[in-house]
Design an enzyme around this catalytic site. Structure first.
Site, short mmCIF file in Angstrom:
data_model
loop_
_atom_site.label_atom_id
_atom_site.label_comp_id
_atom_site.label_asym_id
_atom_site.label_seq_id
_atom_site.Cartn_x
_atom_site.Cartn_y
_atom_site.Cartn_z
N TRP A 198 0.82 -1.21 0.00
CA TRP A 198 0.00 0.00 0.00
C TRP A 198 0.86 1.27 0.00
O TRP A 198 0.51 2.26 -0.63
CB TRP A 198 -0.95 0.01 1.19
CG TRP A 198 -2.30 -0.55 0.85
CD1 TRP A 198 -2.77 -1.81 1.06
CD2 TRP A 198 -3.38 0.16 0.21
NE1 TRP A 198 -4.06 -1.94 0.60
CE2 TRP A 198 -4.46 -0.75 0.08
CE3 TRP A 198 -3.53 1.47 -0.26
CZ2 TRP A 198 -5.69 -0.38 -0.50
CZ3 TRP A 198 -4.74 1.83 -0.85
CH2 TRP A 198 -5.80 0.91 -0.97
N GLU A 202 0.47 4.02 -2.98
CA GLU A 202 0.16 5.44 -2.82
C GLU A 202 1.29 6.31 -3.38
O GLU A 202 1.03 7.42 -3.88
CB GLU A 202 -0.13 5.74 -1.36
CG GLU A 202 -1.40 5.04 -0.88
CD GLU A 202 -1.89 5.52 0.48
OE1 GLU A 202 -1.08 6.10 1.22
OE2 GLU A 202 -3.07 5.29 0.79
N GLN A 203 2.53 5.84 -3.32
CA GLN A 203 3.63 6.59 -3.90
C GLN A 203 3.52 6.68 -5.42
O GLN A 203 3.89 7.68 -6.03
CB GLN A 203 4.98 5.97 -3.51
CG GLN A 203 5.40 6.21 -2.06
CD GLN A 203 5.58 7.69 -1.74
OE1 GLN A 203 6.09 8.46 -2.54
NE2 GLN A 203 5.15 8.08 -0.54
N PHE A 205 0.83 6.97 -7.14
CA PHE A 205 -0.12 8.03 -7.45
C PHE A 205 0.53 9.40 -7.29
O PHE A 205 0.31 10.31 -8.10
CB PHE A 205 -1.36 7.93 -6.57
CG PHE A 205 -2.35 6.90 -7.05
CD1 PHE A 205 -3.22 7.18 -8.08
CD2 PHE A 205 -2.40 5.65 -6.45
CE1 PHE A 205 -4.13 6.25 -8.53
CE2 PHE A 205 -3.31 4.70 -6.89
CZ PHE A 205 -4.18 4.99 -7.94
N HIS A 287 -9.89 11.67 -0.29
CA HIS A 287 -9.17 10.68 0.52
C HIS A 287 -9.82 10.56 1.89
O HIS A 287 -10.17 11.56 2.53
CB HIS A 287 -7.70 11.06 0.66
CG HIS A 287 -6.82 9.89 0.96
ND1 HIS A 287 -6.79 9.28 2.20
CD2 HIS A 287 -5.95 9.20 0.18
CE1 HIS A 287 -5.94 8.27 2.17
NE2 HIS A 287 -5.41 8.20 0.96
N GLY A 320 -8.78 5.53 -0.73
CA GLY A 320 -7.61 5.34 0.13
C GLY A 320 -7.75 4.05 0.90
O GLY A 320 -8.82 3.42 0.94
N HIS A 350 -16.50 2.90 -1.37
CA HIS A 350 -15.55 1.83 -1.10
C HIS A 350 -15.88 1.29 0.29
O HIS A 350 -15.95 2.06 1.24
CB HIS A 350 -14.12 2.38 -1.07
CG HIS A 350 -13.47 2.53 -2.40
ND1 HIS A 350 -13.84 3.47 -3.32
CD2 HIS A 350 -12.42 1.84 -2.96
CE1 HIS A 350 -13.07 3.37 -4.39
NE2 HIS A 350 -12.20 2.39 -4.20
N GLU A 353 -13.08 -3.45 1.82
CA GLU A 353 -11.80 -3.79 1.20
C GLU A 353 -10.79 -4.05 2.32
O GLU A 353 -9.78 -3.36 2.47
CB GLU A 353 -11.33 -2.65 0.29
CG GLU A 353 -10.14 -3.03 -0.58
CD GLU A 353 -9.61 -1.86 -1.40
OE1 GLU A 353 -8.72 -2.09 -2.24
OE2 GLU A 353 -10.08 -0.72 -1.22
N HIS A 378 -15.64 -2.94 -3.98
CA HIS A 378 -14.91 -4.13 -3.52
C HIS A 378 -15.81 -5.06 -2.70
O HIS A 378 -16.15 -6.13 -3.15
CB HIS A 378 -13.65 -3.77 -2.74
CG HIS A 378 -12.62 -3.07 -3.55
ND1 HIS A 378 -11.89 -3.69 -4.54
CD2 HIS A 378 -12.21 -1.77 -3.55
CE1 HIS A 378 -11.07 -2.83 -5.11
NE2 HIS A 378 -11.25 -1.65 -4.53
N ASP A 435 -10.38 -1.39 -11.33
CA ASP A 435 -9.82 -0.54 -10.29
C ASP A 435 -8.69 0.37 -10.80
O ASP A 435 -8.93 1.51 -11.17
CB ASP A 435 -9.35 -1.39 -9.11
CG ASP A 435 -9.25 -0.62 -7.81
OD1 ASP A 435 -9.73 0.54 -7.75
OD2 ASP A 435 -8.72 -1.16 -6.82
#
Length: 504
Positions: A198, A202-203, A205, A287, A320, A350, A353, A378, A435
């Site tokens: 994870w 996120e990095q 993006f 987020h 997120g 979401h 998940e 999800h 996704d």
């Protein structure tokens, strides 16, 4: 072949007869009736197949029987290791040609193949790159040398830098590796835990953000994304979008209204160039780590945007990592604003998940349903929540199942064990989506359809399952009932042509 309703009724009567007569020796008719009853219950089990569809189904069954006997069975492997095997599968080739309806769970800046981004974006003039303290990268387009970025190396002007290099392959590979999770290494060693994968997720993006929020790239990226999904025979998209500030070369910026209008204009342009493409709708996202005041402001913006752009603005969601974000209930006051004001703002949350059973986050699916979510993103944890499961079935709230995402982000290893397999066995409302395909080394929707069809369904799923999943993607979309009928008619024509063209 799908079980006809009258045959199912006869089978049930036969079963009742056996069970009430005290018969202790199993009868072949009893066994067959049970098998047929289960087949009727699965996704697509009630679809009545035409003669042509039955012939194609027989071809598919033979393909699947060969596939499932292979030593390297792709759904049992990590997608990063299975991708090259999937690409050589005749089933995958058929699924690429199949009209899949809509993709209802796709994120804005992860829809275009990373190779296109490297070659068509980072080679543009005025592109600068720096390397962060944690070895990630950031980009910006600027007419002048950009101001230093905190916790980042001095800016590198890529055009000048590449001009000094004999071979740019290593640089391009390094950039590519920062824009995707895909790796040729052992994925279990590269990503030993959910936290590690994870963090990298996120990095990626953050790395791509400076590229795709540059106005000329933003336009080209979105058009290319539509092109890639269209090429994969997807006729409609619902895109989760942050609607961030979009900037020009001189540093001026555009707000959410401009961004949404640009989405609308490009979608119309694409549809004009591709008349059998049905369109795009946007789900505004924020987020889930923001505070309540920020979320309240975004909900206010979402209501206004939907009022100003009713044709393209579908609703609202939080994004997120669920396990580290605040649960939906924490934001109940902000999320109640539309209902309190009598404003329609559909939610597409979401939820579920996670594999952390019993936590506050694990209640997100129940809370999503309490807020009348239109779909559940999800819903991986849904089978562990029988009340939420029954509520979603009764209300027709579909799960947006994203198989490859769930595997790469370490919720499931073997696709045969994915919770959606059990849900599809009982025809729970489900749609298949991808996704963040670019982040996973995939594209479009076919890879996820392969994992669902071959992995979830095994031998049992058939052409009726595929047909029903495609229909679901339109029936559970945010389109109006009238629009759905038009889209279904358009899809049906493409489906009939697909079936006719693939009967060998």
């Amino acid at each position: 072949m799908a079980v006809q309703p009258q045959h199912l009724q006869a089978a049930v009567c036969l079963l009742l007869c056996f069970f009430t007569s005290g018969v202790s020796i199993p009868d072949p008719r009893q066994r067959e009736a049970l098998i047929q009853q289960e087949a009727h219950m699965q996704t697509g089990g009630q679809v009545v197949l035409t003669d042509a569809e039955q012939r194609l189904d027989a071809v598919l069954l033979k393909m699947k029987q060969k596939e499932i006997m292979k030593a390297d069975f792709p759904p049992a492997m990590h997608f990063f290791e299975a991708r090259h095997l999937i690409r050589t599968s005749p089933i995958f080739s058929l699924l690429q040609m199949m009209p899949k309806g809509g993709a209802l769970h796709v994120h804005d800046f992860s829809m275009v193949d990373v190779e296109w981004v490297v070659k068509n974006v980072t080679y543009r003039p005025h592109c600068y790159m720096c390397v962060t303290d944690n070895h990630s990268i950031r980009f910006i387009f600027s007419s002048d040398w950009p101001k230093p970025l905190s916790h980042c190396s001095p800016w590198i002007h890529l055009e000048s830098h590449r001009a000094k290099m004999i071979n740019t392959t290593d640089l391009d590979n390094s950039i590519r590796g920062n824009l995707t999770l895909f790796t040729d290494e052992d994925p279990e060693a590269a990503y030993p835990s959910q936290g590690v994968v994870w963090d990298k997720f996120e990095q990626t993006f953050l790395s791509i953000l400076g590229l795709v929020t540059y106005a000329p790239v933003f336009r080209d990226y979105f058009y290319e994304g539509l092109e890639q999904f269209y090429t994969d025979n997807v006729m409609y998209l619902e895109l989760r979008a942050l609607l961030p500030e979009i900037y020009e070369l001189d540093g001026t910026t555009h707000g959410k209204d401009w961004t949404l209008k640009t989405y609308q204009d490009i979608a119309r342009q694409f549809k004009a160039n591709h008349p059998d493409f049905f369109g795009v709708r946007i789900i505004l996202t924020v987020h889930r780590r923001v505070n309540t005041s920020v979320l309240t402001e975004v909900v206010e913006e979402a209501m206004e945007l939907r009022r100003n752009f009713p044709d393209i603005m579908a609703g609202f969601d939080l994004v997120g990592r669920e396990d580290e974000g605040k649960p939906l209930w924490h934001f109940r006051d902000a999320l109640s604003l539309p209902a309190q004001r009598g404003v329609t703002l559909p939610f597409f949350f979401h939820a579920g998940e996670t594999d952390l059973e019993g936590t506050d986050v694990d209640q997100n699916m129940m809370d999503a349903l309490l807020f009348n979510t239109s779909r559940i993103g999800h819903g991986f944890a849904l089978p562990r929540h029988p009340v939420a499961k029954e509520l979603s079935r009764k209300r027709g709230v579909a799960l947006e199942v994203c198989p490859i995402s769930n595997q790469v982000l370490k919720l499931v290893k073997d696709m045969r064990n994915h919770p959606a397999a059990a849900l599809m066995a009982e025809n729970h409302p489900v749609v298949i989506s991808s996704d963040d395909p670019a982040m996973f080394g995939a594209s479009g929707l076919s890879y996820d359809f392969y994992e669902a069809f071959v992995g979830f369904g095994g031998i049992r799923s058939n052409i009726g399952s595929l047909k029903q999943l495609a229909i679901n993607s339109i029936r559970y979309s945010s389109l109006t009932p009238k629009q759905q009928e038009v889209a279904l008619a358009l899809w049906q024509r493409r489906w009939d042509k697909f079936v006719t063209n693939n009967i060998f």
